[in-house]
Scaffold this motif. Sequence first.
Motif, mmCIF file in Angstrom:
data_model
loop_
_atom_site.group_PDB
_atom_site.id
_atom_site.type_symbol
_atom_site.label_atom_id
_atom_site.label_comp_id
_atom_site.label_asym_id
_atom_site.label_seq_id
_atom_site.Cartn_x
_atom_site.Cartn_y
_atom_site.Cartn_z
ATOM 1 N N THR A 162 -2.023 -3.244 15.856
ATOM 2 C CA THR A 162 -3.629 -2.635 15.680
ATOM 3 C C THR A 162 -4.310 -3.071 16.465
ATOM 4 N N VAL A 163 -4.370 -4.553 16.741
ATOM 5 C CA VAL A 163 -5.250 -5.086 17.439
ATOM 6 C C VAL A 163 -4.958 -4.948 19.028
ATOM 7 N N GLN A 164 -3.675 -5.181 19.232
ATOM 8 C CA GLN A 164 -3.114 -4.672 20.460
ATOM 9 C C GLN A 164 -3.693 -3.339 21.173
ATOM 10 N N ALA A 204 2.416 8.355 4.103
ATOM 11 C CA ALA A 204 1.154 8.749 3.416
ATOM 12 C C ALA A 204 0.188 8.165 3.105
ATOM 13 N N HIS A 205 0.056 6.716 3.568
ATOM 14 C CA HIS A 205 -1.162 5.829 3.392
ATOM 15 C C HIS A 205 -1.817 5.764 4.874
ATOM 16 N N PRO A 206 -3.069 5.974 4.966
ATOM 17 C CA PRO A 206 -3.810 5.839 6.189
ATOM 18 C C PRO A 206 -3.344 4.352 7.011
ATOM 19 N N TYR A 207 -3.070 3.451 6.315
ATOM 20 C CA TYR A 207 -2.820 2.361 7.142
ATOM 21 C C TYR A 207 -1.384 2.442 7.775
ATOM 22 N N THR A 208 -0.617 3.029 7.102
ATOM 23 C CA THR A 208 0.731 3.125 7.582
ATOM 24 C C THR A 208 0.983 3.895 8.656
ATOM 25 N N ARG A 209 0.010 4.994 8.672
ATOM 26 C CA ARG A 209 -0.139 5.956 9.973
ATOM 27 C C ARG A 209 -0.532 5.138 10.899
ATOM 28 N N ALA A 210 -1.994 4.353 10.731
ATOM 29 C CA ALA A 210 -2.386 3.458 11.785
ATOM 30 C C ALA A 210 -1.363 2.679 12.608
ATOM 31 N N VAL A 229 0.757 -1.245 0.001
ATOM 32 C CA VAL A 229 -0.057 0.138 0.095
ATOM 33 C C VAL A 229 0.918 1.302 0.120
ATOM 34 N N GLU A 230 2.143 1.307 0.595
ATOM 35 C CA GLU A 230 3.161 2.163 0.617
ATOM 36 C C GLU A 230 4.380 1.647 0.357
ATOM 37 N N GLU A 231 5.109 2.615 -0.124
ATOM 38 C CA GLU A 231 6.783 2.590 -0.578
ATOM 39 C C GLU A 231 7.395 3.438 -0.731
ATOM 40 N N GLY A 232 8.621 3.627 0.012
ATOM 41 C CA GLY A 232 9.437 4.983 -0.128
ATOM 42 C C GLY A 232 10.571 4.960 0.735
ATOM 43 N N ALA A 235 -0.332 2.850 16.378
ATOM 44 C CA ALA A 235 -0.758 1.719 17.273
ATOM 45 C C ALA A 235 0.409 1.295 18.253
ATOM 46 N N VAL A 236 1.549 1.589 17.775
ATOM 47 C CA VAL A 236 2.591 1.254 18.671
ATOM 48 C C VAL A 236 2.781 2.358 19.803
ATOM 49 N N PRO A 237 2.545 2.104 21.074
ATOM 50 C CA PRO A 237 2.519 2.998 22.167
ATOM 51 C C PRO A 237 3.795 3.676 22.171
ATOM 52 N N LEU A 238 3.813 4.998 22.447
ATOM 53 C CA LEU A 238 4.892 5.986 22.883
ATOM 54 C C LEU A 238 5.643 5.520 24.028
ATOM 55 N N LEU A 239 6.774 5.698 24.290
ATOM 56 C CA LEU A 239 7.589 5.506 25.220
ATOM 57 C C LEU A 239 7.492 6.766 26.363
ATOM 58 N N ASP A 240 6.831 7.571 25.967
ATOM 59 C CA ASP A 240 6.794 8.759 27.056
ATOM 60 C C ASP A 240 5.308 8.781 27.195
ATOM 61 N N PRO A 241 4.970 8.219 28.492
ATOM 62 C CA PRO A 241 3.471 8.100 28.882
ATOM 63 C C PRO A 241 2.737 9.189 28.599
ATOM 64 N N GLN A 242 3.324 10.627 28.988
ATOM 65 C CA GLN A 242 2.363 11.735 28.701
ATOM 66 C C GLN A 242 1.856 12.104 27.163
ATOM 67 N N ALA A 243 2.977 11.804 26.419
ATOM 68 C CA ALA A 243 2.691 12.053 25.196
ATOM 69 C C ALA A 243 1.596 10.925 24.687
ATOM 70 N N GLN A 244 1.858 9.781 25.326
ATOM 71 C CA GLN A 244 0.902 8.512 24.705
ATOM 72 C C GLN A 244 -0.555 8.977 25.442
ATOM 73 N N ARG A 245 -0.453 9.264 26.441
ATOM 74 C CA ARG A 245 -2.002 9.813 26.884
ATOM 75 C C ARG A 245 -2.732 10.758 26.124
#
Lengths: 314, 343, 641
Positions: C504-506, B248-254, B235-238, B258-268
């Motif tokens: 994404t499921v996580q 650029a692709h909504p899936y790449t962004r998702a 879906v995306e390459e670059g 989805a990976v939580p940030l290591l900074d709890p405040q930013a993650q909240r």
Amino acid sequence: MLKLIVQRLLALLPLLFIVSVLTFSFTSLLPSDPVDLIIGDTGTEEQYEIVRERLGLNEPIHLRYLQWLGRAVQGDLGSSFFNSVSVMGAVMQRLPVTLSLTAMSALIAIVIGVAAGVAAALRPRSWVDRFATIGATFGQAVPNFWFGLILVAIFAVNLRWFPATGFTPLTESPWEWLRSVILPSIALGTSSSAAIARQVRSAMVGVLQQDYIRAARAQGLSTRRIIFRHALTNALVPVVAVLSFQITVLLGGALIVEQVFAINGLGTLAIAAVRQQDIPLLQGLVLVMVGLVVLVQLATDIIYGLLNPKARPS
Amino acid sequence: MTDNPLLEITDLQVTYSGRSLFGFGGKQFHAVKGATLSIRAGETLGLVGESGSGKSSIANAVLGLVKASSGSIRFGDVELASLKTRYPPAIRSQIQAVFQDPYSSLNPSMTVEAIVTEPLRVHTSMDRAERRARAVELLKLVSLSEEHLDRHPHQFSGGQRQRIAIASALALQPKLIVLDEPVSALDVSTQNQIINLLYERRAEFGIAYLMIAHDLALVHHISDRIAVMYLGHVVEEGPSDRVYHAPAHPYTRALLDAVPLLDPQAQRQRRTARKSAPASDAPRLSVSGCPYQNRCPHVMSRCRSEMPPAYAIDGGGTASCFLHATETCDTVRTAKDKESVVS
Amino acid sequence: MTIKSDNLSGAVRHRARWRPNGAQIITGMATGFLVLLAFLAVFADWVSPYDPLRQNLMEALQGPSAAHWLGTDDLGRDVLSRLIHGCRIAAIAAAEATTIAVLLGVPIGLFIGYRGGMWDWVVMRIVEAVVSIPGIMVAIVIIAILGAGLHRAMIALGILFSTSFLRLARGVVLAEREEVYVRSARVVGASDNRILIRHIFPNIAPPLIVQVTLTVGAVLLAEAGLSFIGLGVQPPQASWGTMLNTAAAFMDFNWFLSVPPGVAIILTVLSVNLLGDVLRDSIGRGIAVAVTPDKPAQRFAPEPVAAEPVSLARRADEILRVENLQVMVPARSGGEVPVITDLSLSIARGETLGLVGESGSGKTLTGLAILGLLATGVRTTHGSIMLNGRDLRELTRHQMEQVRGNEAAMVFQDPTTSLNPAFTVGSQISEVLRMKQSLTRKQAWNRTVELIDRVGIPRPEERARAYPHELSGGMAQRVAIARALSCNPSLLIADEPTTALDVTVQQEILDLFRDLQAEFGMAILFVTHDLAVAADICDRIAVMYAGEMVEMADVDPLFAEPRHPYTSGLLSAMPHASDRMPPLPTIRGNVPRPGDWPVGCRFSDRCDYKIAACDARIPLVGTERQVRCIRACEFGMEAAS
């Protein structure tokens, strides 16, 4: 459910086909010419040709197979080379005898095997486990016909609790029937119960280590419920898968054990057929046995499907 | 680096057929539905996607372990997808692999020496002493030593086993190594040791990597370019930085969000912002149009009927999403066009 | 799964095995008996006191006597001599039939297993057909073709038993060819033959040896059976089976005749089977090799670590308080090895405590120990586990069953294996409600559907009737969560609940945990190896390393300012911690296995800040924020940057 049965039945068709081809084709492998066997040394060339024609041996082999199969499907397995008795009749007359033995010994093997296997698996390395394991190892080493001899010596000859020989049909007297099959069935079922106990134990030990058992314990379900509902249901899956094999073994064993107890079943018939090279009789015996095995297979397949949702047709 | 790609995959499709009652025919499963990718010599392409995206099928197709059902895989001048037989030795020795699970990828009955020198036995005429000498060299390359040669795999930790697998892959000095999730079975504290090792050997020998992973952040460290797969489609390459920092692709962004940030405040903060996205409960497979339509927050009516072509993205690469459709370049691009955009 | 238990397995996994000494005695006796048999078989003519065929009708059917130790048979032949000559027949029979079976079955099995396709299909259908005929009947038919007699009967048995070798070889090939190392070999460019012979075949050897022993036993039994019904060895030749045939005929006159051959058969088959069992247990997967000798001798004193005074602050509304927990596992070399030492933690109502660590840190075992779910052999030796004011270690088994599910529940790593495959997911939830809450079938089912709906599964009534394998991983985990929360427990232990899922499921599952906690207010012990997940879901985090807690803090300060070198090393090693090209920050070395821990600071071997004082036990200091490092204050600030 119906779908499951139909699906399993379809899957068994190739098996029946191949067995019929194998069974039929071994006639052409026999060392002796059946015609010679029938007419004997004194037969003339003319007689030879007549008998050959009568047996249909001049037709091409695939036609002979189809004719034979066509008759077999209608229940006509031909007649014995020697006394012209209908094979189907001879086999059917002996079948209840061997069937009684096999069924009773299967019952004994399953009940003892499952009980011992579960008991051993629940407490690995306890005395119950040791006793069951030692018993199972011994059970698998004892020849069933020898065990039969010993049982006869003790319970029939010395104690006179059971008849030493012979068979009483179920229809004649259920009590006498039970008395006549109990010793041979114990002799026959013991080694299978040992094999089943080992399988149940190892399956059960494996299942008890699964995540879902731990999850059920984490949910606080009672131990008894976890063992009998959650674990045993899954542990029986691999056991049922090989159960039809065990019953096949019992059916074969019955042929020999019958000799110990002088029971006139399929075993006696089979031995006589080999001695006389009676081809139609041998063919008929094999086909009927495979038919039985296929029925057992179908039954275990259905039980397997009931126990294991993944095996059901979607 | 030359301009000609080392590996060029065009419109690759991989289809598995299920087995039916009698062992023939049965249902088909399309694992890869038309993927176009290329890797230049000495370059690392990160191929990212979730389970079922088809990324491992691409790896297996490149390695010749599964047959491509259509499309082309060119390695140098050789077309691999149309090869009727196994790869000729000249090709085979150029493409090696490291697999995910270091506990099953090494034969338990062989010694480390046998494992590392197996490629040499197959492809060279070295004698035993030469092979052993080479094995020692190879072990040094992965920070193991001669004393490990006669041991069996079960005597090593996961990280060490992965080093042995890498040593074996380096034995023939290949031009391309396919890395199929090489660190995902390892502990966090040993993951980076392997990443660093791979990176150093690449610099030393000019090997190209096709690195398969499910973690975009991990791939980003080592890749020159990144391709993102979803349900059998690229879906995306670059360029790595562009895809990671400006997806650029909504899936790449998702995937990144989805990976939580290591900074709890930013993650909240991010959590409160994302609440509105639709759940993934929607059926994943769609009959026509964009593969991501059922989960996409930007879905348009057009996405349901048409398969979006690969549009060029500012900063390099392409994304198959109508959000990037412009009047001037609203056409399906071929692989050649993409190259010109990138370079 | 891989992440959870790998490092443990090496040092710790304890195989349920028969007493090792017992096994050795049995092996010795079985081997001795078989050697004796072989000797008798070879030297039968010299050893036996009489000619086995010499008849003496005057002395027929005698019991044991000085002249004839085992008596005489119906023709006055010496039973002992016949028994000894029977050894030879038994040896020939076993060797012949087994060799034929192996030579016929293994190559065909290897071939069809590796080739697959039509060949495989056709051969397997034929094998199935043969197997569906009772073995003795197959033998009878083959004997009908070949004729009776020892060698012919053994050819028949060889053909019969070749099917099991064929299936064994095929099965091993099918299993091994899917193994990743075979894929590796194909990538290397090894030819099919080379892969089959060099890579796959060595793995067949162990099961093949076991199968050979089983077959030898089965052949002996079958030979005896065939001879008994007169289709095997032909009289007057002496075999154990023909001797039994004779014995059967004279059971009424001299029952002792049946004993010697019977016992001979039993002991022989028993010996062979026992050897097979021992072989099966000792040659597991791969080739048995001595355990790594290069490891330093056990460095950790196996006696319990002296319990430290617990400095952990009491919290308002405390649900769970664990103090000085110690868990031991059986070591392979015998004895026990600690896997968790001196662990103290507490969780308040509505709070989420993260338990973070790598494989072998003991984090998963901590969760299991709290609920009393440790595997057989693993046991909690010290400490208290207070749940809602009661010490769980003091409870009886029945009381503990009451606690589980009602007061504390657990969600596991792999949702597809933590649900029972035999039952629908709905029945597994409603079962808990019926058993634990005494709801009726109907009430339980309605509540089940509500719960499934509550955890965000669309079409709940339909999904309740689905089996676990029909659900995706994410859906199955939602079901597992619904089941865990069905009785509204005050403590939920979540063991890596998102590790097996896609990111994404996580994210959705983490959101679900948060929502449910807001609604039900349970305390959560969240076990994970992923610091980023912990950052997202937890209020406080406890970092574990090598069986002990090295640092505990509220989530914000822990990430802003880690005080233990291991915590900060782990943080900077996270893939998205930095944006740089390699070399990426690493922690050198590997996580030590239990039993291999340094006596002092267990991280000291891998730590850049190690000083001499680190070789002594390091206490955990602090109350709200705890750290187990003597240099924590010195370096804490700089390492965090």
